[in-house]
Design a protein around this motif. Structure first.
Motif, PDB file in Angstrom:
ATOM      1  N   GLY A  56      30.686  32.893  55.269  1.00 55.80           N
ATOM      2  CA  GLY A  56      31.587  32.589  54.158  1.00 55.80           C
ATOM      3  C   GLY A  56      33.011  33.070  54.395  1.00 55.80           C
ATOM      4  N   VAL A  57      33.881  32.620  53.515  1.00 47.17           N
ATOM      5  CA  VAL A  57      35.281  33.023  53.518  1.00 47.17           C
ATOM      6  C   VAL A  57      35.543  33.787  52.237  1.00 47.17           C
ATOM      7  CG1 VAL A  57      37.668  32.216  53.469  1.00 47.17           C
ATOM      8  CG2 VAL A  57      35.980  31.030  54.883  1.00 47.17           C
ATOM      9  N   GLU A  58      36.083  34.995  52.327  1.00 45.86           N
ATOM     10  CA  GLU A  58      36.405  35.782  51.143  1.00 45.86           C
ATOM     11  C   GLU A  58      37.802  35.429  50.650  1.00 45.86           C
ATOM     12  OE1 GLU A  58      36.039  39.923  51.851  1.00 45.86           O
ATOM     13  OE2 GLU A  58      33.860  39.896  52.011  1.00 45.86           O
ATOM     14  N   ALA A  59      37.915  35.290  49.330  1.00 45.49           N
ATOM     15  CA  ALA A  59      39.220  34.995  48.736  1.00 45.49           C
ATOM     16  C   ALA A  59      39.253  35.571  47.336  1.00 45.49           C
ATOM     17  CB  ALA A  59      39.455  33.484  48.679  1.00 45.49           C
ATOM     18  N   SER A  60      40.315  36.271  47.014  1.00 47.99           N
ATOM     19  CA  SER A  60      40.443  36.771  45.651  1.00 47.99           C
ATOM     20  C   SER A  60      40.439  35.598  44.694  1.00 47.99           C
ATOM     21  CB  SER A  60      41.744  37.568  45.500  1.00 47.99           C
ATOM     22  OG  SER A  60      41.695  38.737  46.277  1.00 47.99           O
ATOM     23  N   GLY A  61      39.653  35.716  43.624  1.00 45.51           N
ATOM     24  CA  GLY A  61      39.499  34.586  42.717  1.00 45.51           C
ATOM     25  C   GLY A  61      39.478  35.026  41.271  1.00 45.51           C
ATOM     26  N   GLY A  62      38.486  34.529  40.539  1.00 46.69           N
ATOM     27  CA  GLY A  62      38.495  34.683  39.095  1.00 46.69           C
ATOM     28  C   GLY A  62      39.350  33.573  38.525  1.00 46.69           C
ATOM     29  N   SER A  63      38.852  32.868  37.542  1.00 42.55           N
ATOM     30  CA  SER A  63      39.524  31.669  37.042  1.00 42.55           C
ATOM     31  C   SER A  63      40.975  31.923  36.647  1.00 42.55           C
ATOM     32  CB  SER A  63      38.734  31.112  35.851  1.00 42.55           C
ATOM     33  OG  SER A  63      39.397  30.017  35.268  1.00 42.55           O
ATOM     34  N   ALA A  64      41.202  32.873  35.750  1.00 45.80           N
ATOM     35  CA  ALA A  64      42.565  33.128  35.289  1.00 45.80           C
ATOM     36  C   ALA A  64      43.418  33.750  36.383  1.00 45.80           C
ATOM     37  CB  ALA A  64      42.551  34.028  34.054  1.00 45.80           C
ATOM     38  N   GLY A  65      42.788  34.535  37.278  1.00 42.75           N
ATOM     39  CA  GLY A  65      43.527  35.067  38.413  1.00 42.75           C
ATOM     40  C   GLY A  65      44.028  33.961  39.319  1.00 42.75           C
ATOM     41  N   ASN A  66      43.191  32.947  39.529  1.00 46.13           N
ATOM     42  CA  ASN A  66      43.623  31.789  40.309  1.00 46.13           C
ATOM     43  C   ASN A  66      44.794  31.086  39.645  1.00 46.13           C
ATOM     44  OD1 ASN A  66      41.509  32.243  42.104  1.00 46.13           O
ATOM     45  ND2 ASN A  66      40.136  30.814  41.068  1.00 46.13           N
ATOM     46  N   THR A  67      44.752  31.006  38.315  1.00 47.46           N
ATOM     47  CA  THR A  67      45.814  30.313  37.588  1.00 47.46           C
ATOM     48  C   THR A  67      47.151  31.018  37.732  1.00 47.46           C
ATOM     49  OG1 THR A  67      44.302  29.287  36.002  1.00 47.46           O
ATOM     50  CG2 THR A  67      46.580  29.592  35.290  1.00 47.46           C
ATOM     51  N   VAL A  68      47.165  32.344  37.565  1.00 48.78           N
ATOM     52  CA  VAL A  68      48.458  33.029  37.685  1.00 48.78           C
ATOM     53  C   VAL A  68      48.953  33.022  39.136  1.00 48.78           C
ATOM     54  CG1 VAL A  68      48.336  34.422  35.602  1.00 48.78           C
ATOM     55  CG2 VAL A  68      47.290  35.291  37.701  1.00 48.78           C
ATOM     56  N   ALA A  69      48.019  33.013  40.108  1.00 45.26           N
ATOM     57  CA  ALA A  69      48.453  32.862  41.501  1.00 45.26           C
ATOM     58  C   ALA A  69      49.114  31.502  41.689  1.00 45.26           C
ATOM     59  CB  ALA A  69      47.262  33.015  42.443  1.00 45.26           C
ATOM     60  N   GLY A  70      48.566  30.473  41.041  1.00 42.28           N
ATOM     61  CA  GLY A  70      49.167  29.143  41.096  1.00 42.28           C
ATOM     62  C   GLY A  70      50.540  29.103  40.450  1.00 42.28           C
ATOM     63  N   ILE A  71      50.689  29.811  39.352  1.00 38.98           N
ATOM     64  CA  ILE A  71      52.000  29.875  38.697  1.00 38.98           C
ATOM     65  C   ILE A  71      53.021  30.504  39.637  1.00 38.98           C
ATOM     66  CG2 ILE A  71      53.261  31.054  36.836  1.00 38.98           C
ATOM     67  CD1 ILE A  71      50.725  30.527  35.090  1.00 38.98           C
ATOM     68  N   GLY A  72      52.586  31.531  40.362  1.00 39.20           N
ATOM     69  CA  GLY A  72      53.476  32.125  41.351  1.00 39.20           C
ATOM     70  C   GLY A  72      53.876  31.142  42.429  1.00 39.20           C
ATOM     71  N   SER A  73      52.949  30.227  42.803  1.00 42.57           N
ATOM     72  CA  SER A  73      53.266  29.249  43.845  1.00 42.57           C
ATOM     73  C   SER A  73      54.285  28.222  43.383  1.00 42.57           C
ATOM     74  CB  SER A  73      51.988  28.532  44.305  1.00 42.57           C
ATOM     75  OG  SER A  73      51.604  27.522  43.400  1.00 42.57           O
ATOM     76  N   PHE A  74      54.446  28.099  42.077  1.00 38.45           N
ATOM     77  CA  PHE A  74      55.480  27.225  41.509  1.00 38.45           C
ATOM     78  C   PHE A  74      56.814  27.958  41.360  1.00 38.45           C
ATOM     79  CE2 PHE A  74      52.151  24.378  39.574  1.00 38.45           C
ATOM     80  CZ  PHE A  74      52.674  23.179  40.002  1.00 38.45           C
ATOM     81  N   GLY A  75      56.826  29.229  41.684  1.00 35.14           N
ATOM     82  CA  GLY A  75      58.030  30.021  41.455  1.00 35.14           C
ATOM     83  C   GLY A  75      58.093  30.579  40.051  1.00 35.14           C
ATOM     84  N   GLY A  76      56.967  30.526  39.330  1.00 35.71           N
ATOM     85  CA  GLY A  76      56.917  31.046  37.973  1.00 35.71           C
ATOM     86  C   GLY A  76      56.719  32.549  37.940  1.00 35.71           C
ATOM     87  N   ARG A  77      56.814  33.109  36.738  1.00 36.43           N
ATOM     88  CA  ARG A  77      56.677  34.556  36.535  1.00 36.43           C
ATOM     89  C   ARG A  77      55.393  34.795  35.762  1.00 36.43           C
ATOM     90  NH1 ARG A  77      62.138  34.580  33.286  1.00 36.43           N
ATOM     91  NH2 ARG A  77      60.825  32.960  32.382  1.00 36.43           N
ATOM     92  N   ALA A  78      54.500  35.583  36.332  1.00 35.65           N
ATOM     93  CA  ALA A  78      53.184  35.763  35.719  1.00 35.65           C
ATOM     94  C   ALA A  78      52.741  37.213  35.745  1.00 35.65           C
ATOM     95  CB  ALA A  78      52.148  34.886  36.428  1.00 35.65           C
ATOM     96  N   ALA A  79      51.883  37.552  34.786  1.00 34.08           N
ATOM     97  CA  ALA A  79      51.237  38.865  34.726  1.00 34.08           C
ATOM     98  C   ALA A  79      49.739  38.635  34.554  1.00 34.08           C
ATOM     99  CB  ALA A  79      51.800  39.692  33.581  1.00 34.08           C
ATOM    100  N   TYR A  80      48.948  39.654  34.876  1.00 34.47           N
ATOM    101  CA  TYR A  80      47.496  39.517  34.811  1.00 34.47           C
ATOM    102  C   TYR A  80      46.871  40.796  34.274  1.00 34.47           C
ATOM    103  CZ  TYR A  80      42.677  38.600  36.290  1.00 34.47           C
ATOM    104  OH  TYR A  80      41.325  38.396  36.301  1.00 34.47           O
TER     105      TYR A  80
END
Length: 336
Positions: A56-80
């Motif tokens: 397998g491949v390990e990757a930090s996840g969790g549904s909402a964690g994935n979402t804020v990581a995605g927001i960061g990829s848009f250049g957005g500002r996020a907290a978790y």
């Protein structure tokens, strides 16, 4: 006057490290797993499944964690806000989410294990998940940082956290803090199995505390106990300010203005679907960031579709490239 937000989105969710591996349908059958489902397992079952899976491949996840990581990829500002343990996987999760520019300061638990999700992916890209929550489901009201909540344009709540009663109380506290500061509260239904378990309670929370709801077709059907998509979607649109329902390759339907505004948003084309893990999470990233930056319902939905298309074209639940960089129109819209 409401203070200008520090963050576009603050997410509250299960902090999980994902282990993804390919499999065939026979493996799922042999393990007694329902294709496409998510189920909670204990530590022993999680370890046994890990031993049986392919590499397998390990990757930090969790549904909402994935979402804020995605927001960061848009250049957005996020907290978790989410709970990990003071262990190796907890360190991995903390490093990864901070590395993409997300503010994450929830204190770790000293005596526990960080949550892990075993994800088996069939050749058609469908994922079947078995989650050991560990520290993740020990989030409490004490972990809700009202200061961070109050300076976030949208507070996003992960439906998976609806299972443990203390976390549900944390939801209530986060929603109250957000509304007290004049912010919006969004919730994702996360999984049809969650909805089946807590249908009445979820509806009560949505009607009392949610401004924005995200769901997929199966979750929507479970919430209103009907296979009539148009009826259920219209109902959801009437009880919240904004609702977005994803439909896979058929795109999404977005409602606003008490259900009076309905927008159909096409899915972005991809050459090949590799792994659908995180598709809904990344749709949420684009959609919520679009709303936080004042885009129209259609504009927010298009950002969601763009992010979802990027993530299903590769392994893993988080973007591998800057989603903002995929489209000049996106960059202009977000920074206008």
């Amino acid at each position: 006057m409401t203070q200008a937000p520090t963050y576009d989105v603050c997410a509250v969710g299960n902090a999980i490290v994902d282990v993804l591996a390919p499999c065939d349908p026979a493996f799922l059958e042999a393990q007694g797993l329902t294709a496409g489902s998510m189920q909670l397992v204990d530590a022993d079952r999680s370890a046994a499944l890990y031993a049986a899976m392919q590499a397998g491949v390990e990757a930090s996840g969790g549904s909402a964690g994935n979402t804020v990581a995605g927001i960061g990829s848009f250049g957005g500002r996020a907290a978790y806000i989410g709970k990990v343990a003071d262990d190796q996987l907890g360190g991995v999760f903390t490093h990864d989410i901070r590395a993409v520019g997300v503010q994450f300061d929830t204190p770790p638990l000293p005596e526990a294990a960080t949550g892990v999700c075993m994800i088996n992916v069939t050749p058609d890209g469908q994922r079947t998940m078995c989650t050991f929550l560990g520290a993740a489901n020990q989030l409490t009201v004490a972990d809700i940082d009202a200061g961070v909540i109050g300076t976030s344009q949208i507070v996003y709540l992960e439906g998976y956290l609806f299972d443990p009663a203390p976390a549900r109380a944390a939801f209530e506290a986060a929603a109250a803090a957000a509304h007290a500061a004049g912010r919006k509260v969004a919730i994702t239904l996360s999984d049809a199995f969650v909805v089946h378990r807590w249908r009445a309670e979820l509806l009560e929370f949505i009607e009392a505390s949610a401004d924005i709801v995200l769901a997929n077709e199966a979750e929507l059907a479970a919430l209103f106990e009907t296979e009539d998509f148009d009826h259920a979607a219209a109902h959801l649109g009437r009880i919240v300010d904004i609702a977005a329902v994803t439909r896979g390759a058929a795109g999404s339907v977005v409602f606003g203005n008490g259900g009076r505004d309905r927008v159909e948003v096409a899915a972005c084309a991809v050459d090949k679907v590799v792994d659908t893990t995180g598709a809904g999470d990344q749709y949420a990233a684009g959609f919520l960031l679009g709303l936080a930056r004042g885009l129209s319902l259609e504009g927010a939905g298009k950002l969601g579709s763009l992010a979802a298309a990027e993530v299903i074209a590769h392994w893993g639940p988080r973007p591998m490239v800057s989603v903002e960089g995929l489209s000049k129109d996106v960059a202009l819209a977000l920074h206008d």
